[in-house]
Design an enzyme around this catalytic site. Structure first.
Site, short mmCIF file in Angstrom:
data_model
loop_
_atom_site.label_atom_id
_atom_site.label_comp_id
_atom_site.label_asym_id
_atom_site.label_seq_id
_atom_site.Cartn_x
_atom_site.Cartn_y
_atom_site.Cartn_z
N CYS A 1 115.93 45.22 -26.17
CA CYS A 1 116.27 44.93 -27.56
C CYS A 1 117.38 43.88 -27.64
CB CYS A 1 116.58 46.22 -28.29
SG CYS A 1 116.37 46.06 -30.07
N GLU B 1 114.64 53.72 -23.06
CA GLU B 1 115.47 54.88 -22.66
C GLU B 1 115.38 56.01 -23.67
OE1 GLU B 1 116.51 52.23 -24.16
OE2 GLU B 1 118.19 52.70 -25.49
N HIS C 1 113.30 50.23 -27.09
CA HIS C 1 114.31 51.01 -26.36
C HIS C 1 113.61 52.01 -25.43
CE1 HIS C 1 118.30 50.34 -28.46
NE2 HIS C 1 117.49 49.70 -29.27
#
Ligand code: GLN
Length: 191
Positions: A80, A176, A174
């Protein structure tokens, strides 16, 4: 101990990258100072706010040593805002924000819309076994153009959202936040 992976921790979504990397057997290090880059095998530039991160890269003294690592061909994952910071060209950026130009992409900031337009969707990632990846987009950039050396590994609405150029992997989303380790695993394969 596994590979030493620096997570640039000036601002933004640092903690979960550290957890995911640890789950994969790496040795993650939060990087806030140039000294903390010593002995680093690979780097993560997390999501957050690219304009703020750009300022903090300068005030922390990290800009030059990170640029040197990238020039040396260290594997890097940018997510991002991290994708924005790795790109060669940024549209809708602030005049004073600077990127590393480590991957030949033109990205447009906040291109999918403002915060309210953040969204999640399943994306098919080229070469990733185990089915689509649930991707979380938060005020995400999208890629407008890619250079000839860039591999596009995933798209949303025909916009590239995951790109690779040699050791540089850049995601508009994202990874994660998904509870799915596969994208970090893909990154760690190159480390
Ligand atoms: N919109 C942010 C920027 O321009 C990126 C958002 C994110 O990293 N989740 O830097």
């Amino acid at each position: 101990m596994g590979a030493k992976v620096g997570v640039v921790a000036l601002q933004g979504a640092v903690g979960l990258h550290v957890e995911v990397l640890r789950d994969l057997g790496a040795d993650p290090v939060e990087v806030r100072t140039p000294e903390q880059l010593s002995g680093i095998d690979a780097l993560v530039l997390p999501g957050g706010e690219s304009t703020t991160m750009s300022k903090l890269l300068d005030s922390s003294g990290l800009r030059a040593p990170v640029a040197a690592l990238l020039a040396d061909g260290a594997p890097v994952l940018g997510t991002c805002a991290g994708m924005i910071l790795l790109a060669t060209e940024v549209l809708d950026g602030r005049a004073d924000q600077q990127s590393f130009g480590a991957i030949d992409l033109t990205v447009r900031r906040n291109a999918f819309g403002r915060q309210v337009d953040s969204f999640e969707t399943d994306v098919v990632i080229d070469g990733l076994a185990g089915g689509p990846f649930h991707a979380v987009f938060i005020r995400a950039p999208y890629v407008e153009t890619v250079g000839p050396s860039v591999e596009v590994l995933a798209t949303v609405d025909d916009h590239p959202v995951l790109c690779r150029q040699g050791p540089v992997l850049a995601a508009a989303f994202h990874p994660e936040l998904s509870g799915d380790l596969r994208l970090h695993e893909l990154f760690m394969k190159g480390v």
